[in-house]
Scaffold this active site. Structure first.
Site, PDB file in Angstrom:
ATOM      1  N   ARG A 134       0.766  -1.356   0.048  1.00  0.00           N
ATOM      2  CA  ARG A 134      -0.039   0.067   0.061  1.00  0.00           C
ATOM      3  C   ARG A 134       0.950   1.338   0.126  1.00  0.00           C
ATOM      4  NH1 ARG A 134      -3.998  -1.437   4.913  1.00  0.00           N
ATOM      5  NH2 ARG A 134      -1.983  -2.212   5.574  1.00  0.00           N
TER       6      ARG A 134
ATOM      7  N   LYS B  26      10.401 -16.729  25.188  1.00  0.00           N
ATOM      8  CA  LYS B  26      10.810 -15.398  24.939  1.00  0.00           C
ATOM      9  C   LYS B  26      11.477 -14.847  26.177  1.00  0.00           C
ATOM     10  CE  LYS B  26       8.352 -13.712  21.000  1.00  0.00           C
ATOM     11  NZ  LYS B  26       9.601 -13.846  20.202  1.00  0.00           N
TER      12      LYS B  26
ATOM     13  N   HIS C 165       7.366 -24.513  13.980  1.00  0.00           N
ATOM     14  CA  HIS C 165       8.895 -24.774  14.209  1.00  0.00           C
ATOM     15  C   HIS C 165       9.000 -25.957  15.007  1.00  0.00           C
ATOM     16  CE1 HIS C 165       9.410 -21.074  12.129  1.00  0.00           C
ATOM     17  NE2 HIS C 165       9.275 -20.531  13.417  1.00  0.00           N
TER      18      HIS C 165
ATOM     19  N   LYS D  94      16.967 -24.353   7.236  1.00  0.00           N
ATOM     20  CA  LYS D  94      18.256 -24.040   7.980  1.00  0.00           C
ATOM     21  C   LYS D  94      19.138 -25.404   7.621  1.00  0.00           C
ATOM     22  CE  LYS D  94      16.453 -21.213  11.829  1.00  0.00           C
ATOM     23  NZ  LYS D  94      17.240 -20.129  11.278  1.00  0.00           N
TER      24      LYS D  94
ATOM     25  N   ASP E  60       7.876 -22.736   6.347  1.00  0.00           N
ATOM     26  CA  ASP E  60       8.226 -22.658   7.844  1.00  0.00           C
ATOM     27  C   ASP E  60       9.972 -22.454   7.582  1.00  0.00           C
ATOM     28  OD1 ASP E  60       9.408 -23.065  10.298  1.00  0.00           O
ATOM     29  OD2 ASP E  60       7.984 -24.775  10.684  1.00  0.00           O
ATOM     30  N   HIS E  61      10.353 -21.195   7.768  1.00  0.00           N
ATOM     31  CA  HIS E  61      11.823 -21.086   7.419  1.00  0.00           C
ATOM     32  C   HIS E  61      12.919 -21.709   8.175  1.00  0.00           C
ATOM     33  CE1 HIS E  61      11.633 -18.527  11.020  1.00  0.00           C
ATOM     34  NE2 HIS E  61      12.608 -18.677  11.227  1.00  0.00           N
TER      35      HIS E  61
ATOM     36  N   GLU F 193      14.575 -17.777  22.838  1.00  0.00           N
ATOM     37  CA  GLU F 193      14.839 -16.495  22.499  1.00  0.00           C
ATOM     38  C   GLU F 193      15.185 -15.649  23.479  1.00  0.00           C
ATOM     39  OE1 GLU F 193      12.120 -15.560  18.571  1.00  0.00           O
ATOM     40  OE2 GLU F 193      10.928 -16.602  20.000  1.00  0.00           O
TER      41      GLU F 193
END
Length: 502
Positions: A62, A353, A257, A199, A194-195, A233
């Site tokens: 946008r 996290k 993941h 890996k 799913d990145h 994380e």
């Protein structure tokens, strides 16, 4: 050394890894994902000459940008987030292939402008009507884009659709989204990304097991005591309160993941490494998993604390988060895969996290050696054998074994045999998005999740979330900078085990 040997994306794959001419259309091109991951990945592929000569990338968003403004912003993104040194020659080639269309795609005028732009790049760049559409957009806008693309498919060439996570919010919404996509796109045209699966160290789990005769015979309940998987994380929610309040740790990490790492660790050997063969075996694992009971699942939310010496606020103090939020930022669970190979072998998983450090690791804890003749000589440092796969940040594999301490007498303690990617191959590992983008352009779905995988993952998550609705948790229950709530430690200690401290 040849280019084939130096390039981990090419190794063992040969020249067939160059895709056919195509145009990559990125919806949500003004977003963070495009800046941090997609364009730096495209630059890395261009720098290694893995993109087709006849290639175009069209950003759609946008933001009221021109082509030149889009190129300038993407150049800044590549300079800031790319893993390679910036080469003007490479950038000039990629920038020459880049176009931009400003639209929210809710009106037909935006559709017409995109169609006209793609017709132009077909003519100018020779992309032959082949399209890869990347939906880097919120789930709420996916349906509109999918319907518009499906109704106006190019009359020639092939089409592929990359869909970012989260794929739905629960089993019902995931099933509904799959049905809507399937009206216009065949399953082999849909690439649910799913990145984590891109890996190198995650893929190396398959090589470790199936390319080495010493591991597969002992990869079962007879020799393995338990498995631990950690996705930790140190960061907080990074301004994503709107998303995270709806998702929480169980939808953000556990559903995709975490369960994919379990499936790759536990799967049976596929008959070959084609996409369907690999994904068939992963689905079998997901179908065999029990829903953990109340004593086998832990949720937490971080309070104020210190991470890497810096004071950080609690989750409820983050901007955009309700002061009484019951959203979990930590999940730990004891899972079981009910099949012949893994019966009664626990898989302990945790993600959270604001933990002490960023780390993703898979630990395969073997059973103690039966009746060692030198048991009295073992030091307190001697532990059972452990195979530890470091997914990030220090990619590699470590095997803990017992060895004699130099000197007189028979004193035994644990030592480590380490393999680190950087030292062994002396090259930077490709980013996950490089591999995923390349595979999508090639039409290789091996590292992408299939609809039945997604629905099995949501079925497990839905059962857990349904049980959580019966009570209100006492949050926050762990301080930022610690390894989670005390109940997560109790989850292991009740079984006489402890979380690995790597």
């Amino acid at each position: 050394m040849t280019e084939l040997a130096e390039n981990p994306l090419l190794a063992g794959l040969g020249p067939r890894r160059t895709p056919e001419p195509c145009a990559l259309v990125v919806f949500g091109a003004s977003g963070d994902l495009t800046h941090r991951k997609i364009f730096p990945a495209l630059y890395a592929l261009a720098d290694r000459r893995l993109l087709p000569e006849s290639f175009a990338v069209v950003g759609v968003a946008r933001s009221d940008w021109t082509d030149d403004e889009f190129r300038d912003r993407m150049e800044h993104a590549v300079r800031e987030f790319g893993r390679d040194d910036f080469r003007q020659e490479t950038w000039d080639w990629l920038a020459g292939a880049a176009r931009y269309v400003a639209t929210d795609f809710a009106d037909e005028g935006g559709e017409d402008r995109l169609r006209e732009t793609l017709a132009e790049v077909d003519e100018e760049r020779g992309t032959r009507g082949n399209r890869v559409y990347y939906l880097a957009v919120p789930p709420s806008t996916m349906e509109t884009i999918v319907v518009a693309l499906g109704k106006r498919r190019a009359p020639q060439g092939w089409t592929r659709l990359i869909v970012e996570k989260p794929f739905g919010h629960d089993l019902g919404s995931a099933h509904e989204l799959t049905e809507k996509i399937s009206r216009y796109f065949a399953e082999e045209e849909v690439f649910r990304i799913d990145h984590y699966l891109g890996k190198e160290t995650v893929q190396n789990m398959l090589a470790l097991r199936f390319a080495n005769g010493i591991f597969e015979p002992i990869w079962n309940r007879q020799f393995i005591d338990h498995v631990q998987i950690t996705v930790a994380e140190s960061l907080g929610i990074e301004g994503r309160a709107g998303f995270y309040e709806q998702a929480g740790a169980i939808r953000d990490i556990f559903q995709n993941h975490m369960l994919q790492l379990v499936a790759l660790t536990a799967m049976e050997p596929p008959i070959d490494f084609t996409a369907d063969s690999v994904r068939n075996e992963k689905v079998k694992v997901l179908k065999a998993m029990h829903t953990p009971g109340p004593k086998h699942i832990v949720r937490g939310q971080y309070g104020p604390g210190y991470v890497e010496g810096k004071e950080v606020p609690g989750y409820r103090e983050e901007e955009g988060v309700a002061p009484d939020s019951a959203t979990e930022t930590y999940v730990a669970a004891k899972l079981f895969v009910d099949n012949w190979r893994w019966a009664d072998t626990p898989f302990y998983v945790r993600t959270g996290k604001r933990l002490p450090r960023r780390e993703t690791a898979i630990g395969i804890q073997f059973k103690r050696a039966p009746h060692p003749p030198f048991e009295e000589a073992a030091t307190e440092e001697l532990r059972p054998n452990l195979l530890l796969v470091h997914v990030q940040p220090d990619e590699g594999v470590s095997l803990a074994i017992g060895a004699k301490v130099p000197g007189q007498g028979m004193r035994i303690r644990t030592v480590h045999m380490d393999f680190m990617y950087g030292g062994a191959f002396r090259t930077d590992l490709p980013e996950a998005y490089e591999r995923m983008l390349l595979d999508a352009m090639l039409g290789d779905q091996t590292l992408f999740t299939r609809s039945d995988e997604v629905e099995e993952q949501w079925a497990l998550v839905d059962a857990i979330v349904s049980a959580w609705k019966r009570d209100r948790p006492a949050f926050p229950n762990y301080a930022a900078g610690t390894w989670g709530p005390p109940s997560a430690e109790d989850l292991m200690r009740r079984d006489g085990r402890d979380w690995l401290r790597n």
